[in-house]
Design an enzyme around this catalytic site. Structure first.
Site, mmCIF file in Angstrom:
data_model
loop_
_atom_site.group_PDB
_atom_site.id
_atom_site.type_symbol
_atom_site.label_atom_id
_atom_site.label_comp_id
_atom_site.label_asym_id
_atom_site.label_seq_id
_atom_site.Cartn_x
_atom_site.Cartn_y
_atom_site.Cartn_z
ATOM 1 C CE LYS A 1 -2.197 -7.099 0.849
ATOM 2 N NZ LYS A 1 -1.835 -6.499 2.136
ATOM 3 C CG HIS B 1 0.280 -19.853 -2.259
ATOM 4 N ND1 HIS B 1 0.314 -20.637 -1.148
ATOM 5 C CD2 HIS B 1 1.335 -19.020 -2.159
ATOM 6 C CE1 HIS B 1 1.354 -20.285 -0.389
ATOM 7 N NE2 HIS B 1 1.989 -19.313 -0.985
#
Length: 865
Positions: free
Chosen positions: A536, A131
């Protein structure tokens, strides 16, 4: 070009050794070394820039040394020359990267808890991912690793190297680069940390080596994570597996070669076990062409003979992996083969007078073989759910049992899939590259399992799992394409999916056809929970509560159905991505979830921070083992759960009201450096899940959090929590909130995390980014909402924590962040100017400065959000 700067250089006062008896501060060492001629020969004026005081004040002891000399009477001339700006930003990057690797510690308290309770059934599996959160180039990471080995004795040559090495990548990373970075940590710091960890466990638990076992295994997504990343193909996955195995073989080859020089025991002077002699006879049969050489060169030296044959097997396996000529037709070398051979040597040495060598380097190598095998790491595969349904239509669409599958609902697809599981349909030739690659992937997985063993492949993770049919689709594909015993892991990422995870898994575990699959897999079912995307999606409090309740329900379901449900925690590195210290995470887990295998993702910058050196890596692993194995959190009182529910619900409503507001997407993309982040080249994966869709929903959690952190909002980690705390206080009362905090570590951990996020935010500096807004009026309106909630969250968090200031529970962290924030107070306004210049002129030289500012701010913040 350099000219004569108008500033007067301010030297660092000498250290008063009598007044400072503590070990020399790494920051002071780095700074004085730099000042002492490493850089000043060419860039002397850098040391007289107004930022001097701020760099020096980055550490408390440094501040004590210079405050009396500098006071507040430093010049504040603007820095406007591009070269000056570039060097200021690079200086910040170098200094704080050095400072960051010098920090870190061991959680001895967690190890003490572990010593009293033992490790029990806990198995820890850190899973490395690619990531894109690590902004530093690998060549810089190598230099920083050397510095981290001895931070109080920094080699000027390394500092010089950092200064003269370009920190910005000139090309995009590909997956091979990311695999190389993973291999770097696995074969250096982690490989050598494993024996240290187990020796510490032996001492802490008071047991022999074999009693400790090997409760740590490593996984990886690097080379297998194809979700939204077209760069990860079946060929790339195969190359990744070969790279991991080659690195493992080389790691064992080098260590065995060194050990061979120490095992010079003569059979006439030291005994040898009959089991070892019998194994040598089998080796001679396998390597007939080598036997005369081995007998003549290692006369009556059975241990060296055994090592020589082990090295021959390793070389033969390497040739097989690379399809080289000369490989013998022997059984593939597996990790357990190495273990058996090494145990024979160790036990023979111990039984015949050389206990120290047996318990020393032989035991170390045995632990490493048991942990890493010849595959080094178990590679997970990840793909999004819709791809599998597309594949079923393409490959099996003419089967009458699947008629109408393409347009069917998930519930309608379920019986179709069940009907095909016993007798999978024959596959047709795929007609899209996506499905053709999926077919090639399953073929690659089958080949890897045959060559390196089942442990070389970890889980098949299905992102965006919404229904049991998403899991059965993969099971059908696996059976039809030759990998029937794949471990299939549904991943629940959004808050609605986390809330529905119990129902999905309950239906799955009740299906007789799927239970047959679980029986072959030892009645184990792994479930992955997404921390970053859920944060998120609905904010930190709502995500944390949904994760907690999902874990409770999933473990209960496992008990009800006689299945060991093992949880895979897809955590980010920072609070805004559901991260934080592992010990804190363990405290916030349901007690029932802390059993079996604990898998946790380790992403980007957290890998370099936690595993830079073998000392740091062993401390991280011991702390994690101690935290998870030692956690004895009781079940929370129902009243505390109700308080958390109110906080989560109200905070989620406030968070969604903001993020779904008209104009908010434009606010995000204009007042943060999100568009520029995508040009940092820090990973092979795109910043959006679907490139054709430019909405907020497709932005991945990492650049989302990274951009908010750069613009000093840190919004995902705290927004809405003030509203949630106030709602809980009004609905349940201050007393209930206090009781929940004191009785339930989940609430205490949440309050600590939100304080970290608030301390990293700065509304004064965030306001400066409004000058970049494409719609200034709307931006001001949105910022007013953000600022109001920030103040509310600070007030309510302090009230709920019974504190007068943020981070009062950790004065060291508070001081570190406060002093770093003084540096950022200079860098953030500079970044705003640079962004404005780049967006107005589109001069690539301006973009370079923007990217340097992103790196510098990330280094000072110590993370990317």
């Amino acid at each position: 070009m350099w000219g004569n700067p108008p500033w007067v250089r301010i030297p660092l006062p000498p250290l008063d050794q009598a007044a400072h008896r503590e070990p020399l501060d790494p920051f002071v060492v780095a700074w004085t070394t730099l000042q002492g001629g490493v850089l000043s020969q060419t860039h002397e004026y850098l040391w007289s820039l107004p930022l001097d005081e701020l760099w020096l004040l980055a550490r408390p002891r440094a501040a004590a040394l210079v405050r009396h000399a500098l006071g507040d009477a430093l010049p504040r001339e603007p820095v406007d020359d591009r070269d000056d700006v570039s060097h200021v930003l690079r200086l910040a990057n170098v200094i704080f990267n050095v400072l960051n690797v010098a920090e870190g510690g061991d959680d001895s308290a967690a190890l003490e808890r572990l010593a009293h309770r033992g490790i029990g059934t806990i198995r820890l599996s850190p899973v490395l991912t690619a990531h894109p959160t690590e902004t530093k180039r690998r060549t810089i990471l190598h230099t920083l690793q050397r510095i981290a080995q001895a931070p109080a004795h920094v080699d000027p040559a390394d500092l010089r190297l950092l200064w003269f090495t370009e920190e910005l990548r000139r090309r995009h990373l590909d997956v091979a680069d990311e695999v190389s970075t993973g291999v770097f940590y696995l074969t250096t710091s982690l490989f050598d940390a494993i024996p240290r960890v187990y020796r510490r466990l032996c001492r802490a638990l008071g047991v022999e080596a074999d009693a400790v076992g090997t409760p740590i295994r490593f996984g990886s997504w690097i080379g297998g994570d194809r979700d939204g990343n077209p760069s990860v193909t079946a060929e790339v996955t195969k190359a990744a597996v070969v790279a991991y195995a080659t690195a493992a073989l080389e790691a064992f080859r080098s260590r065995l070669d060194a050990l061979k020089r120490r095992l010079t025991h003569s059979a006439h002077l030291a005994g040898v076990s009959s089991a070892l002699l019998e194994s040598l006879r089998r080796d001679e049969e396998d390597f007939v062409h080598l036997a005369p050489y081995v007998r003549s060169h290692y006369v009556d030296e059975p241990y060296r003979q055994k090592i020589y044959y082990l090295l021959a097997r390793i070389e033969n396996e390497r040739r097989r992996l690379h399809d080289e000529a000369g490989a013998l037709d022997l059984q593939p070398l597996r990790g357990q083969d190495l273990e058996v051979a090494l145990r024979l040597i160790r036990d023979s040495l111990a039984a015949h007078g050389d206990e120290s060598l047996a318990a020393g380097p032989m035991q170390d190598l045995l632990w490493q073989a048991a942990t890493f095998g010849v595959h080094l790491v178990s590679l997970d595969i990840r793909q999004e759910a819709t791809v599998h349904h597309q594949a079923i239509v393409e490959l099996f669409g003419d089967d009458p049992r699947l008629e109408g599958y393409e347009t069917a609902s998930p519930s309608e697809r379920l019986p179709m899939l069940l009907a095909c599981l016993e007798n999978p349909p024959r596959s047709r030739t795929p007609h899209t590259p996506l499905v053709a690659d999926l077919v090639a992937l399953f073929d690659t997985v089958a080949t890897v399992v045959a060559e390196l063993g089942a442990e070389a492949i970890g889980s098949y993770v299905i992102s965006m799992t919404h229904h049991p049919s998403d899991v059965l689709a993969v099971l059908l594909l696996a059976r039809a394409l030759g990998v029937p015993d794949l471990d299939i892991t549904p991943l629940f990422e959004t808050i609605p999916d986390l809330r529905a995870s119990g129902e999905v898994v309950a239906r799955l575990l009740a299906l007789p056809a799927y239970r047959e699959h679980l029986a072959r897999r030892g009645w184990r079912q792994e479930v992955m929970l997404g921390y970053s995307d859920s944060t998120k999606d609905g904010g930190m409090a709502a995500s944390a509560f949904a994760l907690y309740r999902a874990q409770e329900r999933l473990v209960e379901l496992g008990d009800e159905h006689g299945v060991a449900v093992e949880l895979f925690h897809g955590r980010g590195g920072t609070v805004g991505r559901g991260g934080g210290p592992l010990s804190q995470v363990a405290r916030a887990h349901p007690r029932a979830a802390l059993r079996g295998t604990i898998r946790v993702t380790e992403q980007g910058e957290t890998i370099s921070y936690r595993y830079t050196t073998s000392d740091r890596a062993s401390a991280t692993l011991l702390s994690a083992l101690g935290a998870f194995a030692g956690s004895q959190a009781p079940a929370p009182p129902q009243r505390a759960v109700e308080v958390a529910r109110v906080i989560a619900e109200a905070s989620e409503n406030a968070y969604r009201a903001l993020t779904q507001r008209a104009g908010f997407a434009d606010y995000f993309e204009s007042v943060t450096p999100f568009p520029e982040l995508t040009q940092l080249r820090i990973g092979s994966r795109p910043a959006r899940r679907h490139q054709a869709d430019q909405g907020l929903a497709t932005i991945r959690a990492i650049p989302w959090v990274f951009a908010w952190a750069q613009a000093r909002h840190t919004l995902p980690a705290w927004f809405g929590i003030g509203t949630g705390l106030r709602a809980a206080r009004e609905a349940c009362g201050d007393g209930a909130l206090d009781a929940a905090r004191d009785s339930w570590p989940f609430i205490a951990a949440m309050l600590e995390n939100v304080q970290i996020a608030l301390a990293k935010a700065d509304m004064r500096l965030a306001r400066g980014y409004l000058s970049l807004a494409s719609d200034p009026v709307e931006a001001a309106s949105i910022f007013a909402v953000i600022e109001e909630e920030f103040e509310r969250t600070v007030d309510e968090t302090l009230r709920a924590s019974r504190q007068r200031s943020l981070l009062a529970w950790s004065p060291t962290l508070a001081a570190s962040l406060a002093l770093r924030n003084r540096v950022l107070a200079e860098l953030n306004p500079l970044q705003v100017e640079l962004l404005a210049a780049w967006r107005s002129r589109h001069d690539l030289a301006d973009l370079t400065l923007v990217l340097r500012s992103i790196n510098a701010i990330a280094a000072v913040q110590k993370n990317s959000g």
